[in-house]
Design an enzyme around this catalytic site. Structure first.
Site, PDB file in Angstrom:
ATOM      1  N   HIS A 151      48.464  35.872  44.731  1.00  0.00           N
ATOM      2  CA  HIS A 151      49.071  36.635  43.641  1.00  0.00           C
ATOM      3  C   HIS A 151      48.594  38.078  43.614  1.00  0.00           C
ATOM      4  CE1 HIS A 151      45.362  36.621  41.188  1.00  0.00           C
ATOM      5  NE2 HIS A 151      45.187  35.383  41.601  1.00  0.00           N
ATOM      6  N   CYS A 153      41.520  31.890  43.481  1.00  0.00           N
ATOM      7  CA  CYS A 153      42.796  32.240  44.124  1.00  0.00           C
ATOM      8  C   CYS A 153      42.642  33.438  45.062  1.00  0.00           C
ATOM      9  CB  CYS A 153      43.849  32.550  43.058  1.00  0.00           C
ATOM     10  SG  CYS A 153      44.305  31.132  42.033  1.00  0.00           S
TER      11      CYS A 153
END
Length: 213
Positions: free
Chosen positions: A166, A182
């Site tokens: 992301h 992440c």
């Protein structure tokens, strides 16, 4: 959105724990507004553009020679080198700098892009909530959202494994090991990658040169 409004909104971001690393201000962060050079038109928000001269050259978006065995169209995430590569047809790869999870937080293995999100909402996992009950249960997408302008949601066996690639509102974290797990990219880089990969894209995340434990 006017550039000044983008920068002001970035300066008043409230800390979040998931996919976020804000804490005491560091040398990298204390001139935060200087990281931004303008914005790229997008909907419903413009994408803040980063002064990439502040990054180590190896973390800037570039096309490199690729000698691995992966098929074109594969995303290869190298946790140790803080780089993500999208393998191309001509023996090259589009390479991007990334920020990765703190020691013990980074997942590795093989997955697929199960879905894609534009200016996605953010929600903490149950584990994050158990560790910090005061976390907000959701945050709407926007320039102050930890997931940034785009997100690729990774799946195994048609199930979301809660691991994302992301964007980020912390450009100084690219090349660092400081997220909650992440893989984060500059917003302008995740937008570029997002447009190049369909749902179903194979993703290999490796540590120490290996994809599997």
């Amino acid at each position: 959105m006017h550039i000044r409004r983008v920068l002001l909104s970035l300066l008043v971001i409230a800390p979040l724990a998931a996919c976020n690393s804000r804490g005491p201000m560091t040398v990298a962060q204390d001139d935060e507004a200087a990281w931004y050079t303008g914005s790229m038109p997008d909907k419903p928000f413009d994408v803040p553009l980063v002064d990439t001269s502040r990054l180590d050259p190896k973390y800037r978006r570039q096309v490199v020679r690729y000698t691995g065995a992966e098929r074109p169209g594969t995303i290869v995430v190298d946790i140790d080198n803080r780089q993500l590569a999208l393998v191309q047809e001509d023996g090259t790869a589009r390479q991007y700098g990334i920020g990765v999870g703190k020691l013990g937080f980074s997942w590795k293995g093989e997955a697929k892009v199960g879905r894609k999100g534009t200016w996605p909402d953010w929600s903490p996992t149950t584990t994050m909530v158990s560790l910090n009950p005061d976390l907000p249960r959701t945050r709407k997408g926007g320039v102050d959202n930890p997931l940034g302008a785009r997100a690729l949601y990774l799946y195994q066996n048609n199930r979301d494994i809660l691991f994302r690639i992301h964007g980020t509102n912390e450009p100084w974290s690219i090349g660092e090991q400081m997220s909650s797990g992440c893989v984060r990219m500059l917003n302008e880089d995740i937008v570029d990658l997002f447009e190049r990969v369909p749902v179903g894209t194979r993703v290999l995340v490796k540590r120490n040169g290996k994809y599997r434990v």
